[in-house]
Design an enzyme around this catalytic site. Sequence first.
Site, PDB file in Angstrom:
ATOM      1  N   GLN A 125     -27.295 -32.218  -6.166  1.00 54.82           N
ATOM      2  CA  GLN A 125     -27.079 -30.828  -6.592  1.00 54.82           C
ATOM      3  C   GLN A 125     -27.553 -30.668  -8.041  1.00 54.82           C
ATOM      4  O   GLN A 125     -27.565 -29.557  -8.570  1.00 54.82           O
ATOM      5  CB  GLN A 125     -25.591 -30.485  -6.515  1.00 54.82           C
ATOM      6  CG  GLN A 125     -25.019 -30.526  -5.110  1.00 54.82           C
ATOM      7  CD  GLN A 125     -23.492 -30.462  -5.125  1.00 54.82           C
ATOM      8  OE1 GLN A 125     -22.904 -29.398  -5.221  1.00 54.82           O
ATOM      9  NE2 GLN A 125     -22.865 -31.615  -5.058  1.00 54.82           N
ATOM     10  N   HIS A 143     -30.522 -27.684  -5.624  1.00 55.80           N
ATOM     11  CA  HIS A 143     -30.352 -26.501  -6.479  1.00 55.80           C
ATOM     12  C   HIS A 143     -31.510 -26.301  -7.451  1.00 55.80           C
ATOM     13  O   HIS A 143     -31.363 -25.574  -8.426  1.00 55.80           O
ATOM     14  CB  HIS A 143     -29.012 -26.597  -7.238  1.00 55.80           C
ATOM     15  CG  HIS A 143     -27.815 -26.494  -6.335  1.00 55.80           C
ATOM     16  ND1 HIS A 143     -26.546 -26.869  -6.718  1.00 55.80           N
ATOM     17  CD2 HIS A 143     -27.702 -26.031  -5.056  1.00 55.80           C
ATOM     18  CE1 HIS A 143     -25.707 -26.654  -5.706  1.00 55.80           C
ATOM     19  NE2 HIS A 143     -26.382 -26.169  -4.696  1.00 55.80           N
ATOM     20  N   CYS A 192     -45.583 -15.893 -17.048  1.00 56.78           N
ATOM     21  CA  CYS A 192     -46.555 -16.453 -16.097  1.00 56.78           C
ATOM     22  C   CYS A 192     -47.965 -16.057 -16.540  1.00 56.78           C
ATOM     23  O   CYS A 192     -48.140 -15.062 -17.252  1.00 56.78           O
ATOM     24  CB  CYS A 192     -46.259 -15.891 -14.720  1.00 56.78           C
ATOM     25  SG  CYS A 192     -47.351 -16.469 -13.419  1.00 56.78           S
ATOM     26  N   ASN A 257     -15.382 -40.622  -7.583  1.00 57.35           N
ATOM     27  CA  ASN A 257     -15.048 -39.517  -8.483  1.00 57.35           C
ATOM     28  C   ASN A 257     -13.971 -39.983  -9.455  1.00 57.35           C
ATOM     29  O   ASN A 257     -13.242 -40.931  -9.181  1.00 57.35           O
ATOM     30  CB  ASN A 257     -14.544 -38.305  -7.675  1.00 57.35           C
ATOM     31  CG  ASN A 257     -14.699 -36.993  -8.414  1.00 57.35           C
ATOM     32  OD1 ASN A 257     -14.147 -36.814  -9.499  1.00 57.35           O
ATOM     33  ND2 ASN A 257     -15.459 -36.082  -7.844  1.00 57.35           N
TER      34      ASN A 257
HETATM   35  C1  BJW Z   1     -17.158 -37.842 -12.370  1.00 58.03           C
HETATM   36  C2  BJW Z   1     -17.466 -38.311 -13.614  1.00 58.03           C
HETATM   37  C3  BJW Z   1     -17.844 -39.627 -13.674  1.00 58.03           C
HETATM   38  C4  BJW Z   1     -16.909 -36.189 -13.866  1.00 58.03           C
HETATM   39  N1  BJW Z   1     -17.867 -40.336 -12.584  1.00 58.03           N
HETATM   40  N2  BJW Z   1     -17.162 -38.483 -11.251  1.00 58.03           N
HETATM   41  C5  BJW Z   1     -18.487 -20.255   1.515  1.00 58.03           C
HETATM   42  C6  BJW Z   1     -17.185 -20.182   1.046  1.00 58.03           C
HETATM   43  C7  BJW Z   1     -16.928 -19.760  -0.249  1.00 58.03           C
HETATM   44  C8  BJW Z   1     -17.953 -19.394  -1.112  1.00 58.03           C
HETATM   45  C9  BJW Z   1     -19.239 -19.456  -0.642  1.00 58.03           C
HETATM   46  C10 BJW Z   1     -19.480 -19.876   0.648  1.00 58.03           C
HETATM   47  N3  BJW Z   1     -20.841 -19.847   0.819  1.00 58.03           N
HETATM   48  C11 BJW Z   1     -21.427 -19.425  -0.318  1.00 58.03           C
HETATM   49  C12 BJW Z   1     -20.464 -19.172  -1.219  1.00 58.03           C
HETATM   50  C13 BJW Z   1     -20.705 -18.681  -2.608  1.00 58.03           C
HETATM   51  C14 BJW Z   1     -21.152 -19.744  -3.560  1.00 58.03           C
HETATM   52  C15 BJW Z   1     -20.009 -20.758  -3.733  1.00 58.03           C
HETATM   53  O1  BJW Z   1     -20.001 -21.828  -3.174  1.00 58.03           O
HETATM   54  N4  BJW Z   1     -19.050 -20.437  -4.565  1.00 58.03           N
HETATM   55  C16 BJW Z   1     -17.923 -21.335  -4.814  1.00 58.03           C
HETATM   56  C17 BJW Z   1     -17.719 -21.452  -6.317  1.00 58.03           C
HETATM   57  C18 BJW Z   1     -16.731 -20.866  -4.073  1.00 58.03           C
HETATM   58  N5  BJW Z   1     -22.365 -20.428  -3.117  1.00 58.03           N
HETATM   59  C19 BJW Z   1     -23.552 -19.889  -3.282  1.00 58.03           C
HETATM   60  O2  BJW Z   1     -23.684 -18.788  -3.785  1.00 58.03           O
HETATM   61  C20 BJW Z   1     -24.733 -20.690  -2.814  1.00 58.03           C
HETATM   62  N6  BJW Z   1     -25.589 -19.904  -2.027  1.00 58.03           N
HETATM   63  C21 BJW Z   1     -25.371 -19.708  -0.728  1.00 58.03           C
HETATM   64  O3  BJW Z   1     -24.484 -20.238  -0.117  1.00 58.03           O
HETATM   65  O4  BJW Z   1     -26.289 -18.882  -0.171  1.00 58.03           O
HETATM   66  C22 BJW Z   1     -26.084 -18.468   1.172  1.00 58.03           C
HETATM   67  C23 BJW Z   1     -26.034 -16.989   1.176  1.00 58.03           C
HETATM   68  C24 BJW Z   1     -26.668 -16.237   0.221  1.00 58.03           C
HETATM   69  C25 BJW Z   1     -26.598 -14.878   0.245  1.00 58.03           C
HETATM   70  C26 BJW Z   1     -25.860 -14.277   1.232  1.00 58.03           C
HETATM   71  C27 BJW Z   1     -25.227 -15.028   2.200  1.00 58.03           C
HETATM   72  C28 BJW Z   1     -25.320 -16.396   2.168  1.00 58.03           C
HETATM   73  C29 BJW Z   1     -25.578 -21.123  -3.983  1.00 58.03           C
HETATM   74  C30 BJW Z   1     -24.857 -22.076  -4.856  1.00 58.03           C
HETATM   75  C31 BJW Z   1     -25.739 -22.472  -6.016  1.00 58.03           C
HETATM   76  C32 BJW Z   1     -24.941 -23.252  -7.040  1.00 58.03           C
HETATM   77  N7  BJW Z   1     -25.628 -23.251  -8.241  1.00 58.03           N
HETATM   78  C33 BJW Z   1     -25.092 -24.010  -9.356  1.00 58.03           C
HETATM   79  C34 BJW Z   1     -25.926 -23.656 -10.584  1.00 58.03           C
HETATM   80  C35 BJW Z   1     -27.319 -24.246 -10.460  1.00 58.03           C
HETATM   81  C36 BJW Z   1     -28.143 -23.915 -11.638  1.00 58.03           C
HETATM   82  C37 BJW Z   1     -27.541 -24.415 -12.925  1.00 58.03           C
HETATM   83  O5  BJW Z   1     -27.132 -25.581 -13.042  1.00 58.03           O
HETATM   84  O6  BJW Z   1     -27.505 -23.639 -13.846  1.00 58.03           O
HETATM   85  O7  BJW Z   1     -25.157 -25.410  -9.082  1.00 58.03           O
HETATM   86  S1  BJW Z   1     -23.366 -23.759  -9.644  1.00 58.03           S
HETATM   87  C38 BJW Z   1     -23.001 -25.391 -10.124  1.00 58.03           C
HETATM   88  O8  BJW Z   1     -22.073 -25.981  -9.179  1.00 58.03           O
HETATM   89  C39 BJW Z   1     -24.320 -26.163  -9.979  1.00 58.03           C
HETATM   90  C40 BJW Z   1     -23.861 -27.429  -9.330  1.00 58.03           C
HETATM   91  O9  BJW Z   1     -24.928 -28.068  -8.671  1.00 58.03           O
HETATM   92  C41 BJW Z   1     -22.763 -26.971  -8.409  1.00 58.03           C
HETATM   93  C42 BJW Z   1     -21.822 -28.055  -7.985  1.00 58.03           C
HETATM   94  O10 BJW Z   1     -21.117 -28.583  -9.051  1.00 58.03           O
HETATM   95  P1  BJW Z   1     -20.802 -30.130  -9.089  1.00 58.03           P
HETATM   96  O11 BJW Z   1     -22.048 -30.904  -9.147  1.00 58.03           O
HETATM   97  O12 BJW Z   1     -19.855 -30.468  -8.010  1.00 58.03           O
HETATM   98  O13 BJW Z   1     -20.121 -30.250 -10.535  1.00 58.03           O
HETATM   99  P2  BJW Z   1     -18.616 -29.982 -10.989  1.00 58.03           P
HETATM  100  O14 BJW Z   1     -18.631 -29.811 -12.456  1.00 58.03           O
HETATM  101  O15 BJW Z   1     -17.982 -28.930 -10.188  1.00 58.03           O
HETATM  102  O16 BJW Z   1     -17.858 -31.321 -10.609  1.00 58.03           O
HETATM  103  C43 BJW Z   1     -18.112 -32.548 -11.254  1.00 58.03           C
HETATM  104  C44 BJW Z   1     -17.292 -33.615 -10.583  1.00 58.03           C
HETATM  105  O17 BJW Z   1     -17.631 -34.847 -11.153  1.00 58.03           O
HETATM  106  C45 BJW Z   1     -15.785 -33.428 -10.773  1.00 58.03           C
HETATM  107  O18 BJW Z   1     -15.129 -33.618  -9.520  1.00 58.03           O
HETATM  108  C46 BJW Z   1     -15.391 -34.550 -11.750  1.00 58.03           C
HETATM  109  O19 BJW Z   1     -14.100 -35.088 -11.497  1.00 58.03           O
HETATM  110  C47 BJW Z   1     -16.456 -35.577 -11.430  1.00 58.03           C
HETATM  111  N8  BJW Z   1     -16.797 -36.455 -12.547  1.00 58.03           N
HETATM  112  N9  BJW Z   1     -17.304 -37.261 -14.541  1.00 58.03           N
HETATM  113  C48 BJW Z   1     -17.532 -39.766 -11.385  1.00 58.03           C
HETATM  114  N10 BJW Z   1     -18.161 -40.178 -14.877  1.00 58.03           N
HETATM  115 ZN    ZN Z   2     -46.905 -14.842 -11.858  1.00 56.57          ZN
END
Ligand code: BJW
Ligand code: ZN
Length: 285
Positions: A125, A143, A192, A257
């Site tokens: 991700q 992503h 662009c 984690n």
């Molecule tokens: C350690 C550690 C160490 C720390 N060792 N561990 C269904 C249900 C509910 C909501 C939705 C759903 N479907 C879609 C949604 C909406 C939304 C969503 O999921 N929202 C939730 C917040 C509820 N999803 C979307 O919008 C997605 N699109 C989609 O589903 O489209 C379909 C659709 C579209 C239109 C209409 C209809 C359907 C797109 C999601 C895109 C996410 N983008 C981001 C930003 C990317 C760009 C950027 O970086 O700027 O991606 S958000 C952000 O979260 C980023 C990450 O990749 C993503 C996940 O986060 P991650 O990697 O899990 O990080 P953290 O910080 O959350 O966790 C870190 C973990 O590490 C923790 O657990 C720590 O404990 C651990 N840790 N140090 C081991 N040393």
């Molecule tokens: Zn262009």
Amino acid sequence: MHRTALVTLRHTATMSVRSQPSSNMAAFREILSKSKHVAVLSGAGVSAESGIPTFRGSGGFWRTYQAQDLATPGAFARDPSLVWEFYHYRRELVLTKEPNKAHFALAKFERDLELSGRKLSLITQNIDGLHQRAGSQKVIELHGSLFKTRCMSCGEVAENRNSPICPALAGKGAPDPQATAVQIPKTDLPQCHCGGLLRPHVVWFGEALDTAVLNEAEAALESCDICLVIGTSSVVYPAAMFAPTVARRGVPVAEFNLEKTPETYNFQFHFEGPSGTTVPEALGV
Ligand code: BJW
Ligand code: ZN
């Protein structure tokens, strides 16, 4: 598997019997040694020990904003200058950081598996490119990438490692809450060759993931015989349902984690601790 099927499976997965996962490393390694196709899903936690902030929790702020405030198409439409300052800061930060032991262990493990006719599919991700810099050959970037842009007019996607990405952003993007936004005119933001405004080639909230990328990830998850979930909070969909769906078909899933997540009790193994320590130990590299 199609997205609708995955969604259906997720509902079933959440209904599965939840039980205490094992933290028996020897038992995990025994199963891993017999597996033929290893799928890995990584999140921001894998890069935390490289000094890259995760999204959730106190470290997840840039100025007074969190990702869900700025990583949206609406935020970019309202204030492209502010959103570009945010991404410019993160690009510049990542350029000063190095992969850590977890990234390197995964890259070496991929090579070792290949030599023995087995396979690793690394689905991330993360948009920081650190898996690739550690030597991972095949990385499925769910992503997008901090180092790719997409044109808002012609749609062209291009790799871009310029530092700064445009002169107007030089020295901008300070993360402290007191910093003020600079309000760069659109014409001075990354452009662009067609004259259109560029945006980061990343998947924002409310945007669909690239179909080809999603299909590739789903194919890997369908055919793997073991799955490792490393450093993700498992709260952002669709990635959050990947590992529970794999677990539902009886495949061993191991979570690495610092803490438990909403999905921990759906997995067979949970190894609590920094991934820079637990992942190399688990992979034996
Ligand atoms: C350690 C550690 C160490 C720390 N060792 N561990 C269904 C249900 C509910 C909501 C939705 C759903 N479907 C879609 C949604 C909406 C939304 C969503 O999921 N929202 C939730 C917040 C509820 N999803 C979307 O919008 C997605 N699109 C989609 O589903 O489209 C379909 C659709 C579209 C239109 C209409 C209809 C359907 C797109 C999601 C895109 C996410 N983008 C981001 C930003 C990317 C760009 C950027 O970086 O700027 O991606 S958000 C952000 O979260 C980023 C990450 O990749 C993503 C996940 O986060 P991650 O990697 O899990 O990080 P953290 O910080 O959350 O966790 C870190 C973990 O590490 C923790 O657990 C720590 O404990 C651990 N840790 N140090 C081991 N040393
Ligand atoms: Zn262009």
